[in-house]
Design an enzyme around this catalytic site. Structure first.
Site, PDB file in Angstrom:
ATOM      1  N   SER A  44      26.990  19.302  57.586  1.00 31.82           N
ATOM      2  CA  SER A  44      26.671  18.707  56.300  1.00 31.82           C
ATOM      3  C   SER A  44      25.173  18.423  56.260  1.00 31.82           C
ATOM      4  O   SER A  44      24.649  17.683  57.087  1.00 31.82           O
ATOM      5  CB  SER A  44      27.482  17.413  56.150  1.00 31.82           C
ATOM      6  OG  SER A  44      27.008  16.686  55.072  1.00 31.82           O
ATOM      7  N   ASN A  76      29.701  19.890  43.040  1.00 33.24           N
ATOM      8  CA  ASN A  76      28.775  19.169  42.155  1.00 33.24           C
ATOM      9  C   ASN A  76      29.182  17.721  41.883  1.00 33.24           C
ATOM     10  O   ASN A  76      28.327  16.869  41.688  1.00 33.24           O
ATOM     11  CB  ASN A  76      28.571  19.941  40.844  1.00 33.24           C
ATOM     12  CG  ASN A  76      29.849  20.181  40.103  1.00 33.24           C
ATOM     13  OD1 ASN A  76      30.947  20.090  40.670  1.00 33.24           O
ATOM     14  ND2 ASN A  76      29.742  20.486  38.839  1.00 33.24           N
ATOM     15  N   PRO A 103      37.840  19.305  49.937  1.00 34.92           N
ATOM     16  CA  PRO A 103      36.541  19.326  49.255  1.00 34.92           C
ATOM     17  C   PRO A 103      35.795  20.614  49.551  1.00 34.92           C
ATOM     18  O   PRO A 103      36.177  21.367  50.463  1.00 34.92           O
ATOM     19  CB  PRO A 103      35.803  18.125  49.861  1.00 34.92           C
ATOM     20  CG  PRO A 103      36.509  17.776  51.114  1.00 34.92           C
ATOM     21  CD  PRO A 103      37.866  18.403  51.102  1.00 34.92           C
ATOM     22  N   SER A 113      34.348  28.347  40.731  1.00 36.21           N
ATOM     23  CA  SER A 113      33.798  29.428  39.911  1.00 36.21           C
ATOM     24  C   SER A 113      34.912  30.343  39.395  1.00 36.21           C
ATOM     25  O   SER A 113      36.031  30.325  39.912  1.00 36.21           O
ATOM     26  CB  SER A 113      32.800  30.228  40.744  1.00 36.21           C
ATOM     27  OG  SER A 113      33.493  30.811  41.827  1.00 36.21           O
ATOM     28  N   PRO A 117      35.215  33.695  39.722  1.00 36.50           N
ATOM     29  CA  PRO A 117      35.753  34.630  40.730  1.00 36.50           C
ATOM     30  C   PRO A 117      36.737  33.949  41.685  1.00 36.50           C
ATOM     31  O   PRO A 117      37.784  34.523  42.019  1.00 36.50           O
ATOM     32  CB  PRO A 117      34.503  35.110  41.479  1.00 36.50           C
ATOM     33  CG  PRO A 117      33.378  34.896  40.531  1.00 36.50           C
ATOM     34  CD  PRO A 117      33.727  33.703  39.704  1.00 36.50           C
ATOM     35  N   GLU A 141      39.849  24.770  36.662  1.00 41.76           N
ATOM     36  CA  GLU A 141      38.639  24.209  36.042  1.00 41.76           C
ATOM     37  C   GLU A 141      37.480  25.054  36.529  1.00 41.76           C
ATOM     38  O   GLU A 141      36.981  24.858  37.638  1.00 41.76           O
ATOM     39  CB  GLU A 141      38.457  22.751  36.487  1.00 41.76           C
ATOM     40  CG  GLU A 141      39.499  21.799  35.959  1.00 41.76           C
ATOM     41  CD  GLU A 141      39.364  21.538  34.466  1.00 41.76           C
ATOM     42  OE1 GLU A 141      38.356  21.962  33.867  1.00 41.76           O
ATOM     43  OE2 GLU A 141      40.279  20.928  33.901  1.00 41.76           O
ATOM     44  N   CYS A 179      29.362  22.057  35.191  1.00 44.81           N
ATOM     45  CA  CYS A 179      30.087  23.225  34.666  1.00 44.81           C
ATOM     46  C   CYS A 179      30.006  23.336  33.154  1.00 44.81           C
ATOM     47  O   CYS A 179      29.954  24.420  32.603  1.00 44.81           O
ATOM     48  CB  CYS A 179      31.540  23.144  35.097  1.00 44.81           C
ATOM     49  SG  CYS A 179      32.267  21.557  34.690  1.00 44.81           S
ATOM     50  N   GLU A 234      26.471  32.504  34.478  1.00 44.54           N
ATOM     51  CA  GLU A 234      26.309  31.095  34.818  1.00 44.54           C
ATOM     52  C   GLU A 234      25.289  30.968  35.952  1.00 44.54           C
ATOM     53  O   GLU A 234      25.443  31.579  37.005  1.00 44.54           O
ATOM     54  CB  GLU A 234      27.653  30.504  35.274  1.00 44.54           C
ATOM     55  CG  GLU A 234      27.566  29.031  35.564  1.00 44.54           C
ATOM     56  CD  GLU A 234      28.873  28.440  36.089  1.00 44.54           C
ATOM     57  OE1 GLU A 234      29.466  29.041  36.998  1.00 44.54           O
ATOM     58  OE2 GLU A 234      29.271  27.369  35.602  1.00 44.54           O
ATOM     59  N   LYS A 284      39.578  30.729  27.576  1.00 47.14           N
ATOM     60  CA  LYS A 284      39.118  32.062  27.982  1.00 47.14           C
ATOM     61  C   LYS A 284      38.988  32.097  29.529  1.00 47.14           C
ATOM     62  O   LYS A 284      39.850  31.566  30.222  1.00 47.14           O
ATOM     63  CB  LYS A 284      37.823  32.413  27.237  1.00 47.14           C
ATOM     64  CG  LYS A 284      38.068  32.561  25.719  1.00 47.14           C
ATOM     65  CD  LYS A 284      36.811  32.460  24.888  1.00 47.14           C
ATOM     66  CE  LYS A 284      36.004  33.734  24.816  1.00 47.14           C
ATOM     67  NZ  LYS A 284      34.836  33.579  23.900  1.00 47.14           N
ATOM     68  N   GLU A 316      42.356  18.296  32.593  1.00 45.57           N
ATOM     69  CA  GLU A 316      42.254  17.099  33.418  1.00 45.57           C
ATOM     70  C   GLU A 316      42.008  15.916  32.497  1.00 45.57           C
ATOM     71  O   GLU A 316      41.609  16.074  31.337  1.00 45.57           O
ATOM     72  CB  GLU A 316      41.105  17.250  34.424  1.00 45.57           C
ATOM     73  CG  GLU A 316      41.399  18.363  35.402  1.00 45.57           C
ATOM     74  CD  GLU A 316      40.589  18.334  36.687  1.00 45.57           C
ATOM     75  OE1 GLU A 316      39.353  18.288  36.604  1.00 45.57           O
ATOM     76  OE2 GLU A 316      41.206  18.373  37.768  1.00 45.57           O
TER      77      GLU A 316
HETATM   78  P1  NAD Z   1      33.373  28.054  44.469  1.00 46.81           P
HETATM   79  O1  NAD Z   1      34.252  28.815  43.553  1.00 46.81           O
HETATM   80  O2  NAD Z   1      32.484  28.804  45.378  1.00 46.81           O
HETATM   81  O3  NAD Z   1      34.241  27.102  45.425  1.00 46.81           O
HETATM   82  C1  NAD Z   1      35.116  26.128  44.894  1.00 46.81           C
HETATM   83  C2  NAD Z   1      36.103  25.706  45.969  1.00 46.81           C
HETATM   84  O4  NAD Z   1      37.018  26.770  46.209  1.00 46.81           O
HETATM   85  C3  NAD Z   1      35.487  25.374  47.323  1.00 46.81           C
HETATM   86  O5  NAD Z   1      36.156  24.251  47.851  1.00 46.81           O
HETATM   87  C4  NAD Z   1      35.771  26.622  48.146  1.00 46.81           C
HETATM   88  O6  NAD Z   1      35.858  26.370  49.540  1.00 46.81           O
HETATM   89  C5  NAD Z   1      37.119  27.033  47.604  1.00 46.81           C
HETATM   90  N1  NAD Z   1      37.468  28.444  47.749  1.00 46.81           N
HETATM   91  C6  NAD Z   1      36.639  29.503  47.728  1.00 46.81           C
HETATM   92  N2  NAD Z   1      37.357  30.651  47.838  1.00 46.81           N
HETATM   93  C7  NAD Z   1      38.655  30.285  47.901  1.00 46.81           C
HETATM   94  C8  NAD Z   1      39.879  31.016  47.994  1.00 46.81           C
HETATM   95  N3  NAD Z   1      39.899  32.351  48.033  1.00 46.81           N
HETATM   96  N4  NAD Z   1      41.038  30.336  48.025  1.00 46.81           N
HETATM   97  C9  NAD Z   1      41.041  28.979  47.952  1.00 46.81           C
HETATM   98  N5  NAD Z   1      39.916  28.238  47.879  1.00 46.81           N
HETATM   99  C10 NAD Z   1      38.733  28.888  47.838  1.00 46.81           C
HETATM  100  O7  NAD Z   1      32.586  27.039  43.525  1.00 46.81           O
HETATM  101  P2  NAD Z   1      31.380  26.079  43.893  1.00 46.81           P
HETATM  102  O8  NAD Z   1      30.194  26.934  44.151  1.00 46.81           O
HETATM  103  O9  NAD Z   1      31.826  25.106  44.912  1.00 46.81           O
HETATM  104  O10 NAD Z   1      31.182  25.273  42.526  1.00 46.81           O
HETATM  105  C11 NAD Z   1      30.469  25.754  41.457  1.00 46.81           C
HETATM  106  C12 NAD Z   1      31.394  26.349  40.426  1.00 46.81           C
HETATM  107  O11 NAD Z   1      32.377  25.391  40.036  1.00 46.81           O
HETATM  108  C13 NAD Z   1      30.664  26.707  39.144  1.00 46.81           C
HETATM  109  O12 NAD Z   1      31.128  27.940  38.654  1.00 46.81           O
HETATM  110  C14 NAD Z   1      31.053  25.591  38.198  1.00 46.81           C
HETATM  111  O13 NAD Z   1      30.969  25.914  36.837  1.00 46.81           O
HETATM  112  C15 NAD Z   1      32.442  25.296  38.625  1.00 46.81           C
HETATM  113  N6  NAD Z   1      32.838  23.952  38.207  1.00 46.81           N
HETATM  114  C16 NAD Z   1      33.769  23.807  37.218  1.00 46.81           C
HETATM  115  C17 NAD Z   1      34.125  22.543  36.779  1.00 46.81           C
HETATM  116  C18 NAD Z   1      35.138  22.342  35.684  1.00 46.81           C
HETATM  117  O14 NAD Z   1      35.667  21.253  35.571  1.00 46.81           O
HETATM  118  N7  NAD Z   1      35.433  23.335  34.861  1.00 46.81           N
HETATM  119  C19 NAD Z   1      33.544  21.424  37.374  1.00 46.81           C
HETATM  120  C20 NAD Z   1      32.609  21.600  38.379  1.00 46.81           C
HETATM  121  C21 NAD Z   1      32.267  22.875  38.800  1.00 46.81           C
END
Ligand code: NAD
Length: 487
Positions: free
Chosen positions: A26, A153, A177, A229, A231, A250, A284, A384, A454, A461
């Site tokens: 960390s 975030n 987390p 994200s 993907p 989300e 986000c 994004e 979309k 939530e």
């Molecule tokens: P990320 O998609 O890289 O990771 C999110 C979480 O998913 C992490 O805990 C990661 O370890 C986990 N993860 C990754 N691959 C996985 C898999 N194959 N199976 C299960 N878990 C997996 O996202 P990030 O970089 O941590 O966060 C940024 C993204 O989150 C941005 O796209 C942002 O817009 C989005 N976001 C959305 C909201 C919302 O409420 N809509 C809020 C905050 C962030």
């Protein structure tokens, strides 16, 4: 600076370590210093967490909603009492300025425990359906073991926004987390135990993209709620579909914020700045495509530039700091590469665009950046960025801007600034997004549903709507007469 937790995971009411797991370092984003060393969950840890949740859940579900709510409200009180300590931890975890975390992070988590704790008794009622001499009734039942997977975030807020509705509905949770911000959720788990939550109901395990699938694919998990994200959302939803799990997604966004020429221009600039630079742009729902009506473009840009250049960048622990670092080196690289693309593709750099040189050390800082003359086809207008990069686009009329605002695969949120009451509602009505703001931006109190449409996801939530995503209806038909069978 050190923020080493007692151990990496929190399972069945206590800290647990398994040093076989991959090391997660960390880093404090403001300096790059290692502040804690943890381990990703091994398959044995994942099994242990899910088994604890499964074992604890039925007894919890059998308690009255009021009794469950009382515990959540106590957790909210403890979070508020420890707001400073939790906010400092959140700042260490994320690099976000203490000026923000002290008002937005543990407090919004506490709001969630307070809200769901308080609405329990009424929000979980079923219904009575008269059917002549017969009748039916419905009851809202928990799903079982729910998995929460968080982004980096808003780590404490996400841990609470998923935990509170899950718990009040009578579920147990295993929360993972982000590997970038492993610290805050452990404190939430500790506080819940202190508030009286029975062991095993809220477990935290560490891990990355290789750990997540162990949770998502597990046969004893009924629901997965991901914040992340697009993907990642596609992968998690696909994996969850393999065993028909409930899912809440989300995900990311590229939201439009439309400023008409009759708007209060200073409010609109304030909204655009909050919607692009708060949390160093790592939000986000940010309104990263700011459509400004052509007649006010020059005034908008000159005032925006002056206000942006006045922002205080620096040490996140200094209460005066408004812009901290990005969460990680990689995220800064990603943001910088988008800034380069903006320049190469012909957008006009109004301000920022680099790494601030007055911030010393190894922190992952980026200047708050504004591009003007951005067109819909530019990469910075389509993808994004998740950093402090605002794109200003020009428009002439309402129909045009609505079509352009909707011309994206995302649909998380959007906003409109205008003094024309009917236009505000008309535009909000036509924008394709889950959450919209008129004459403000990015306010997400727990009372209102939050979530995307979309490719930005599904499920909601917060608010009463969240209860529907952590429970399901059971219907009971009651026959009051004799069964008339034709055979
Ligand atoms: P990320 O998609 O890289 O990771 C999110 C979480 O998913 C992490 O805990 C990661 O370890 C986990 N993860 C990754 N691959 C996985 C898999 N194959 N199976 C299960 N878990 C997996 O996202 P990030 O970089 O941590 O966060 C940024 C993204 O989150 C941005 O796209 C942002 O817009 C989005 N976001 C959305 C909201 C919302 O409420 N809509 C809020 C905050 C962030």
């Amino acid at each position: 600076m050190k923020a080493q937790p007692i151990a990496s995971h929190f399972i069945d009411g206590e800290y647990v370590e398994d040093t076989e797991g991959t090391v997660i370092e960390s880093l404090y984003p403001a300096t790059g210093e290692v502040i804690a060393r943890l381990h990703a969950a091994t398959p044995a840890i994942v099994e242990r967490a899910i088994a604890a949740a499964k074992r604890a859940q039925p007894e919890w579900a059998a308690m009255s909603p009021t009794a469950r709510g009382r515990i959540l409200k106590r957790a909210a009180d403890i979070m508020r009492e420890r707001n400073r300590e939790l906010s400092e931890l959140e700042t260490l975890d994320t690099g976000k300025p203490i000026q923000e975390t002290i008002v937005a992070d543990p407090t919004s988590g506490a709001d969630s425990f307070e809200f769901f704790g308080g609405i329990a008794a009424a929000g979980l009622n079923g219904s009575y359906i008269p059917l002549g001499q017969d009748f039916a009734y419905t009851k809202r039942v928990p799903l079982g073991v729910c998995v929460g997977i968080g982004a980096w975030n808003y780590p404490q807020q996400i841990a609470c926004w998923k935990g509170a509705p899950a718990l009040i509905c009578g579920n147990a949770m295993v929360f993972k987390p982000s590997e970038n911000t492993p610290l805050g959720a452990l404190k939430i788990a500790e506080i819940l135990i202190e508030a009286g939550l029975p062991k095993g109901l809220y477990n935290v395990i560490q891990g990355d993209r290789t750990t997540g699938p162990l949770l998502v694919n597990h046969r004893d998990v009924a629901k997965v709620s991901l914040t992340g994200s697009v993907p990642t959302g596609r992968k998690v939803a696909a994996a969850a579909a393999g065993s028909l799990k409930h899912v809440t997604m989300e995900l990311g966004g590229k939201s439009p914020l439309i400023v008409f020429d009759d708007a209060d221009i200073d409010s609109a600039i304030g909204g655009a700045m909050l919607g692009n630079f708060y949390s160093t742009g790592q939000v986000c729902s940010n309104g990263t495509r700011v459509f400004v009506q052509r007649s006010i473009k020059e005034t908008f840009l000159s005032r925006l530039k002056a206000r942006t250049e006045n922002m205080v960048i620096g040490d996140p622990m200094d209460e005066a700091t408004q812009i901290g670092p990005m969460v990680s080196f990689d995220q800064r690289q990603k943001v910088m590469s988008y800034i380069e693309k903006g320049k190469v593709e012909g957008a006009t750099l109004v301000t920022g665009g680099g790494i601030p040189n007055h911030v010393t050390g190894e922190g992952y800082y980026v200047q708050p950046t504004v591009f003007a003359d951005v067109t819909d086809d530019m990469t910075i207008a389509r993808e994004e960025i998740f950093g402090p990069v605002m794109c200003v686009l020009d428009f002439d009329d309402e129909a045009e801007v609505i079509a352009r605002a909707n011309g994206t695969e995302f649909g998380l949120s959007g906003g409109v600034f205008t003094s024309d009451l009917t236009r505000g509602h008309r535009v909000a009505d036509q924008l394709e997004a889950g959450t919209l703001w008129i004459n403000t931006y990015n306010l997400c109190p727990v009372e209102i549903p939050f979530g995307g449409s979309k490719q930005s996801g599904f499920g909601r939530e917060n608010s009463l709507a969240a209860l529907e995503h952590y429970s399901e209806l059971k219907t009971v038909y009651v026959g009051m007469g004799k069964v008339e069978a034709p055979y």
